[in-house]
Design an enzyme around this catalytic site. Structure first.
Site, PDB file in Angstrom:
ATOM      1  NE  ARG A   1      -2.813  -1.717   3.107  1.00  0.00           N
ATOM      2  CZ  ARG A   1      -3.307  -1.653   4.337  1.00  0.00           C
ATOM      3  NH1 ARG A   1      -4.154  -0.702   4.670  1.00  0.00           N
ATOM      4  NH2 ARG A   1      -2.948  -2.536   5.245  1.00  0.00           N
TER       5      ARG A   1
ATOM      6  N   GLY B   1       3.545 -15.710   7.328  1.00  0.00           N
ATOM      7  CA  GLY B   1       2.895 -15.310   8.574  1.00  0.00           C
ATOM      8  C   GLY B   1       3.897 -14.881   9.643  1.00  0.00           C
ATOM      9  CB  THR B   2       3.440 -12.740  12.650  1.00  0.00           C
ATOM     10  OG1 THR B   2       2.241 -13.436  13.056  1.00  0.00           O
ATOM     11  CG2 THR B   2       3.025 -11.448  11.955  1.00  0.00           C
TER      12      THR B   2
ATOM     13  CE1 TYR C   1       4.492  -7.710  14.633  1.00  0.00           C
ATOM     14  CE2 TYR C   1       2.741  -6.183  14.076  1.00  0.00           C
ATOM     15  CZ  TYR C   1       3.147  -7.445  14.442  1.00  0.00           C
ATOM     16  OH  TYR C   1       2.205  -8.424  14.605  1.00  0.00           O
TER      17      TYR C   1
ATOM     18  CG  ASP D   1       4.904  -2.371   9.933  1.00  0.00           C
ATOM     19  OD1 ASP D   1       4.986  -2.782  11.107  1.00  0.00           O
ATOM     20  OD2 ASP D   1       4.174  -2.904   9.074  1.00  0.00           O
TER      21      ASP D   1
ATOM     22  N   GLY E   1      -6.100  -8.217  15.506  1.00  0.00           N
ATOM     23  CA  GLY E   1      -6.363  -9.400  16.310  1.00  0.00           C
ATOM     24  C   GLY E   1      -6.975  -8.955  17.635  1.00  0.00           C
TER      25      GLY E   1
ATOM     26  CD  GLU F   1      -4.577 -12.155  13.832  1.00  0.00           C
ATOM     27  OE1 GLU F   1      -4.474 -11.220  13.017  1.00  0.00           O
ATOM     28  OE2 GLU F   1      -4.151 -12.081  15.002  1.00  0.00           O
TER      29      GLU F   1
ATOM     30  CG  ASN G   1      33.738  46.219   5.926  1.00  0.00           C
ATOM     31  OD1 ASN G   1      33.209  45.747   4.913  1.00  0.00           O
ATOM     32  ND2 ASN G   1      33.109  47.054   6.727  1.00  0.00           N
TER      33      ASN G   1
HETATM   34  C1  UD1 Z   1      -0.736  -8.741  12.998  1.00  0.00           C
HETATM   35  C2  UD1 Z   1      -1.260  -9.633  14.105  1.00  0.00           C
HETATM   36  C3  UD1 Z   1      -2.517  -8.997  14.680  1.00  0.00           C
HETATM   37  C4  UD1 Z   1      -2.241  -7.605  15.155  1.00  0.00           C
HETATM   38  C5  UD1 Z   1      -1.629  -6.761  14.046  1.00  0.00           C
HETATM   39  C6  UD1 Z   1      -1.149  -5.445  14.565  1.00  0.00           C
HETATM   40  C7  UD1 Z   1      -0.672 -11.921  13.562  1.00  0.00           C
HETATM   41  C8  UD1 Z   1      -1.165 -13.194  12.988  1.00  0.00           C
HETATM   42  N1  UD1 Z   1      -1.554 -10.919  13.582  1.00  0.00           N
HETATM   43  O1  UD1 Z   1      -1.701  -8.726  11.987  1.00  0.00           O
HETATM   44  O2  UD1 Z   1      -3.007  -9.776  15.765  1.00  0.00           O
HETATM   45  O3  UD1 Z   1      -3.439  -6.971  15.611  1.00  0.00           O
HETATM   46  O4  UD1 Z   1      -0.476  -7.429  13.500  1.00  0.00           O
HETATM   47  O5  UD1 Z   1      -0.753  -4.635  13.508  1.00  0.00           O
HETATM   48  O6  UD1 Z   1       0.435 -11.827  14.031  1.00  0.00           O
HETATM   49  N2  UD1 Z   1       5.558  -9.874   8.793  1.00  0.00           N
HETATM   50  C9  UD1 Z   1       6.652 -10.608   8.374  1.00  0.00           C
HETATM   51  N3  UD1 Z   1       6.471 -11.781   7.757  1.00  0.00           N
HETATM   52  C10 UD1 Z   1       5.243 -12.311   7.535  1.00  0.00           C
HETATM   53  C11 UD1 Z   1       4.106 -11.573   7.951  1.00  0.00           C
HETATM   54  C12 UD1 Z   1       4.295 -10.364   8.590  1.00  0.00           C
HETATM   55  O7  UD1 Z   1       7.794 -10.164   8.563  1.00  0.00           O
HETATM   56  O8  UD1 Z   1       5.183 -13.399   6.960  1.00  0.00           O
HETATM   57  C13 UD1 Z   1       5.752  -8.602   9.484  1.00  0.00           C
HETATM   58  C14 UD1 Z   1       5.239  -7.413   8.693  1.00  0.00           C
HETATM   59  O9  UD1 Z   1       6.284  -6.839   7.915  1.00  0.00           O
HETATM   60  C15 UD1 Z   1       4.791  -6.455   9.790  1.00  0.00           C
HETATM   61  C16 UD1 Z   1       4.369  -7.392  10.914  1.00  0.00           C
HETATM   62  O10 UD1 Z   1       4.999  -8.624  10.664  1.00  0.00           O
HETATM   63  O11 UD1 Z   1       5.851  -5.667  10.257  1.00  0.00           O
HETATM   64  C17 UD1 Z   1       2.869  -7.552  10.988  1.00  0.00           C
HETATM   65  O12 UD1 Z   1       2.408  -8.034   9.754  1.00  0.00           O
HETATM   66  P1  UD1 Z   1       0.986  -7.646   9.191  1.00  0.00           P
HETATM   67  O13 UD1 Z   1       0.754  -8.348   7.936  1.00  0.00           O
HETATM   68  O14 UD1 Z   1       0.824  -6.179   9.239  1.00  0.00           O
HETATM   69  O15 UD1 Z   1       0.092  -8.324  10.326  1.00  0.00           O
HETATM   70  P2  UD1 Z   1      -1.443  -8.287  10.440  1.00  0.00           P
HETATM   71  O16 UD1 Z   1      -2.007  -9.365   9.594  1.00  0.00           O
HETATM   72  O17 UD1 Z   1      -1.916  -6.904  10.241  1.00  0.00           O
HETATM   73 CA    CA Z   2      -0.460  -4.468   9.879  1.00  0.00          CA
END
Ligand code: UD1
Ligand code: CA
Length: 453
Positions: free
Chosen positions: A15, A78-79, A99, A101, A136, A151, A374
């Site tokens: 985005r 995923g995280t 994070y 960001d 979440g 979530e 000067n």
């Molecule tokens: C995540 C949380 C959610 C929380 C929200 C807050 C999980 C499953 N969900 O959701 O509960 O309310 O953040 O903003 O954790 N990232 C990676 N690798 C991945 C996925 C994500 O490095 O495979 C990093 C992203 O760059 C970012 C952070 O993890 O910095 C969160 O990722 P994002 O996709 O924003 O998470 P949400 O799905 O929004």
């Molecule tokens: Ca996010």
């Protein structure tokens, strides 16, 4: 307990609509992930590991000097999967997950947060929001104990009504993560390995989950697009402006001051509107900085006045100096106390002695100027022959007449005078007058050309 920080930064940041990875977009002139690194660094952790994704080489290159660990997450699964990529490089007892960001998290908050962790306690940063959609949700039992996180996409209507959300910031023992992460599955609405599923595992394993909220909601605000980036930039700037005001500076409009670096300010300083201070700037007491000044890496001593529209970089401005309006001090400029540099004057590698004046329309480069010199309007140091740079010296008390060119290397001695309009190519000794221009001829009865009919 020893501490490791893991910073998640593998997300694509679609985005932002940018060729620059999201976490490199700046807040106050510094990549947002660098703010997170600095906050983590303040806790003095044993290691900081950044999880980066596809095309994240730019992130590595940008932070190359920061002695960080790096873990590649080639696919964003995923995280939970992201954290698992970093675990092989973690040897410490406690792990803090941040994070890349979420740039404005404060070290004070993180310190209090990490202090809650022990082998039996996991700490979770949460926030109560009016509009929790997208996040979440924190699910608690009847006694208010945190049970799990659900979530948005997996939540029932009742769960969606919960206003306490997961910020993503979490800390727990490495031992627990080591046994919990391999148990994650991607059997959910998004087909991802959710880090959030470890909360229910912790509860099942008999760990306590302690939720803590930050003092300010903006500490846990994330950036997904440039609108949110701009909003956090303004919050950051407001906080910095308040810091200066509490320290004794008058900021005429805190919404029109930008600080992009390490800025310190004495008391009774006045900062007018649209001032930008960047890099390392040290401002003494009673300094006045006029509107629209851009100042980078500078030392400005007590009582100096920087008039509007001046640009200063890599310079020292001594006590009581007056600079501008419309002055440009380039790197290597060093003004001693009481010197004056006026409008449309450019200086570079110029050491200017006490009380000397360079008031109008002048270029001074590679020069050493003594006391009480000067320099007349329109003086130019001709410091460059197209290949090499040369020095100009003006000794104490010298007087340079207007519109003179000083062809370096050249010295104008103590109390020597240069006549206006001179092109000086040879040294001028103490007390001499140098005049180096065409002699004036006056022709009587001169007839101007006439127009033909
Ligand atoms: C995540 C949380 C959610 C929380 C929200 C807050 C999980 C499953 N969900 O959701 O509960 O309310 O953040 O903003 O954790 N990232 C990676 N690798 C991945 C996925 C994500 O490095 O495979 C990093 C992203 O760059 C970012 C952070 O993890 O910095 C969160 O990722 P994002 O996709 O924003 O998470 P949400 O799905 O929004
Ligand atoms: Ca996010």
């Amino acid at each position: 307990m020893t501490l490791a920080a893991i910073i998640l930064a593998a997300g694509k940041g679609t985005r932002m609509k940018s060729a620059l990875p999201k976490v490199l977009h700046p807040i106050a002139g510094k990549p947002m992930v660098a703010h997170v690194v600095a906050a983590a660094r303040a806790l003095d952790p044993g290691s900081i590991t950044v999880v980066y994704g596809h095309g994240g080489d730019q992130v590595r290159d940008t932070l190359a000097d920061d002695s960080l660990g790096w873990a590649l997450q080639a696919e964003q699964l995923g995280t939970g999967h992201a954290v698992a990529q970093a675990m092989p490089s973690v040897a410490e007892e406690t792990v803090l997950i941040l994070y890349g960001d979420v740039p404005l998290i404060r070290p004070e908050t993180l310190r209090a947060f990490v202090d809650r962790v022990d082998p039996q306690t996991l700490a979770l940063m949460t926030l109560t929001m009016d509009d929790p959609s997208g996040y979440g949700r924190i699910i608690r039992d009847a006694d208010g104990r945190v049970q799990r996180i659900v979530e948005q996409k997996d939540a029932s209507d009742a769960e969606k009504a919960v206003k306490e959300i997961n910020t993503g910031i979490l800390a727990c023992s490495r031992a627990f993560l080591d046994q919990a992460l391999p148990r994650l599955s991607s059997n959910n609405a998004q087909g991802e390995y959710y880090l959030t599923d470890i909360i229910a595992m912790a509860v099942e394993d008999g760990l306590a989950v302690e939720a803590m909220q930050p003092e300010h909601a903006w500490e846990v605000d994330g950036v997904n697009d440039r609108v949110q980036l701009a909003r956090l930039e303004r919050i950051y700037q407001q906080v910095q402006a308040e810091r200066l005001m509490r320290g004794g500076a008058t900021v005429l409009d805190p919404a029109r001051l930008d600080l992009r670096g390490d800025i310190s300010c004495g008391s009774d300083v006045v900062l007018d509107v649209n001032v930008v201070l960047a890099g390392t700037v040290r401002i003494g007491n009673n300094v006045h900085i006029g509107a629209n000044c851009h100042i980078t890496d500078a030392d400005i001593d007590d009582g100096a006045v920087i008039a509007p529209n001046s640009v200063i970089e890599g310079a020292r401005v001594g006590a009581g100096c007056q600079v501008g309006p419309f002055a440009r001090l380039r790197p290597g400029t060093d003004l001693a106390a009481g010197a004056k540099v006026g409008n449309f004057v450019e200086t570079k590698k110029a050491v200017v002695g006490e009380g000397s004046k360079i008031n109008h329309l002048t270029y001074i480069g590679d020069a050493t100027i003594g006391k009480d010199v000067n320099v007349g309007a329109g003086t130019i140091t001709c410091n460059y022959d197209g290949v090499n740079k040369f020095q100009t010296v003006m000794e104490d008390g010298a007087f340079i007449g207007s519109n003179s060119s000083l062809v370096a290397p050249v010295t104008v001695g103590r109390n020597a005078t240069v006549g206006a309009g001179s092109t000086v190519t040879r040294d001028v000794a103490e007390d001499e007058l140098a005049v180096a221009r065409g002699k004036q001829r006056n022709i009587g009865g001169w007839k101007r050309p006439q127009k033909k009919d």
